[in-house]
Design an enzyme around this catalytic site. Structure first.
Site, PDB file in Angstrom:
ATOM      1  N   ASN A 118       0.866  -1.175   0.000  1.00 46.03           N
ATOM      2  CA  ASN A 118       0.000   0.000   0.000  1.00 46.03           C
ATOM      3  C   ASN A 118       0.907   1.231   0.000  1.00 46.03           C
ATOM      4  OD1 ASN A 118      -1.790   2.050   0.542  1.00 46.03           O
ATOM      5  ND2 ASN A 118      -2.334   1.332   2.616  1.00 46.03           N
ATOM      6  N   SER A 134       3.197  -2.240  10.400  1.00 49.87           N
ATOM      7  CA  SER A 134       4.643  -2.323  10.656  1.00 49.87           C
ATOM      8  C   SER A 134       5.245  -3.678  10.310  1.00 49.87           C
ATOM      9  CB  SER A 134       4.958  -1.936  12.109  1.00 49.87           C
ATOM     10  OG  SER A 134       4.603  -0.589  12.346  1.00 49.87           O
ATOM     11  N   GLY A 181       2.389   2.104  10.797  1.00 48.48           N
ATOM     12  CA  GLY A 181       3.378   3.172  10.675  1.00 48.48           C
ATOM     13  C   GLY A 181       4.097   3.529  11.969  1.00 48.48           C
ATOM     14  N   LYS A 195       0.119   4.255  -0.285  1.00 47.39           N
ATOM     15  CA  LYS A 195      -0.507   5.442   0.323  1.00 47.39           C
ATOM     16  C   LYS A 195      -0.240   6.667  -0.581  1.00 47.39           C
ATOM     17  CE  LYS A 195      -0.140   3.180   4.729  1.00 47.39           C
ATOM     18  NZ  LYS A 195      -0.088   3.265   6.202  1.00 47.39           N
ATOM     19  N   GLU A 214      -5.500  -5.009  10.517  1.00 45.09           N
ATOM     20  CA  GLU A 214      -4.472  -4.002  10.774  1.00 45.09           C
ATOM     21  C   GLU A 214      -4.799  -3.263  12.066  1.00 45.09           C
ATOM     22  OE1 GLU A 214      -2.353  -2.790   6.897  1.00 45.09           O
ATOM     23  OE2 GLU A 214      -4.149  -1.562   7.056  1.00 45.09           O
ATOM     24  N   GLU A 231      -6.880   4.652   7.704  1.00 45.20           N
ATOM     25  CA  GLU A 231      -6.669   6.077   7.416  1.00 45.20           C
ATOM     26  C   GLU A 231      -7.891   6.677   6.727  1.00 45.20           C
ATOM     27  OE1 GLU A 231      -2.860   5.567   5.493  1.00 45.20           O
ATOM     28  OE2 GLU A 231      -2.040   4.930   7.415  1.00 45.20           O
ATOM     29  N   HIS A 240      -9.534   1.137   4.737  1.00 44.66           N
ATOM     30  CA  HIS A 240      -8.264   1.324   5.446  1.00 44.66           C
ATOM     31  C   HIS A 240      -8.490   2.267   6.627  1.00 44.66           C
ATOM     32  CE1 HIS A 240      -4.185   2.549   6.377  1.00 44.66           C
ATOM     33  NE2 HIS A 240      -3.804   1.424   5.792  1.00 44.66           N
TER      34      HIS A 240
END
Ligand code: PGA
Length: 256
Positions: free
Chosen positions: A12, A216, A176, A14, A170, A102, A100
């Site tokens: 991904n 991560s 991250g 991003k 996730e 985010e 996702h």
């Protein structure tokens, strides 16, 4: 991992990459994939919308798959700035990430919206990579499994099958951050998710559905997660932006 679940290593990107570095990264990985005899895994690149066509050309014939990072729930119409699932398919995608964290955070996407996007993806012939995961506060409150129960039930459309759906677990707090759950915690959640899948789809479909771990994942920890019974690959952000790092991850699959 059962033989019916071919491991999927998904990158991904991003909001990273311009044409120069994005196409170079894709071409580098395409060369490695083309050179791998019977790789035994699938590898997916999810660049920004603007790079899809160029990346599709760079990876053509390599066996690498292409996906979008989001799609709209509607087929078409007056939705300025949005991209439909059919547009992604038209650009060469076989997959799309939906839900996702985010997107759930930045755009307040709900389970119902994620479910509608997954349905749109499936309607356009795409495989939906449906993301779920608890926040740090939810984990601290020992609500992880309860949240997974709600998100699985709420985010998957009725027509979800092993062929048109991939789940990505996730934990939001692991994305991250360099922090991860333990392998035992990941396996517990993945097994729980698979049990929940069996409530909404036939048992054989639930058993055949791929559940990725994300958050991560990197070359140094991939082997530990990819060896787990109910982990069928990874959704990788930061470590997917560099060819050596990303390519090292499928090399950490059991038996690779
Ligand atoms: P990360 O991102 O690998 O950088 O933690 C994973 C993701 O958000 O899919």
């Amino acid at each position: 991992m059962t033989p019916s679940r071919v491991p999927l290593i998904a990158g991904n990107w991003k909001m990273n990459g311009l044409a120069g570095d994005g196409v170079a990264l894709a071409a580098d990985l395409a060369g490695r994939m083309s050179g791998a005899a019977e790789p035994g895994f699938e590898m997916l690149l999810c660049p920004s919308f603007t790079l899809l066509r160029a990346v599709a050309e760079a990876i053509a014939g390599s066996g690498l798959a292409l996906g979008g990072q989001d799609c709209h729930a509607q087929e078409k119409g007056a939705h300025t700035g949005e991209v439909s699932a059919a547009m992604l398919a038209d650009a060469g995608c076989g997959f799309v990430i939906v839900g996702h964290s985010e997107r759930r955070t930045d755009h307040a996407e709900t389970d119902a919206q994620v479910r509608a996007k997954a349905a749109a993806a499936q309607g356009a012939g795409l495989i939906a990579v449906v993301c779920i995961g608890e926040t740090e506060a939810e984990r601290d409150a020992e609500r992880t499994l309860e949240v997974m129960r709600t998100q699985v039930a709420g985010s998957l459309p009725d027509g979800a099958t092993a062929a048109n759906t991939v789940i990505a677990y996730e934990p939001v707090w692991a994305i991250g951050t360099g922090r991860t759950p333990t392998a035992a915690e990941v396996q517990e959640v993945h097994a729980f998710i698979r049990e929940r899948l069996a409530e909404g789809m036939a048992a054989a479909e639930a058993a055949a559905t791929r559940i990725l771990y994300g958050g991560s994942m990197k070359p140094s920890n991939a082997a530990e997660f990819l060896a787990l019974a109910d982990v069928d690959g990874g959704l990788i952000g930061g470590a997917s932006l560099q060819a050596d790092d990303f390519w090292a991850i499928p090399q950490a699959l059991p038996g690779a």
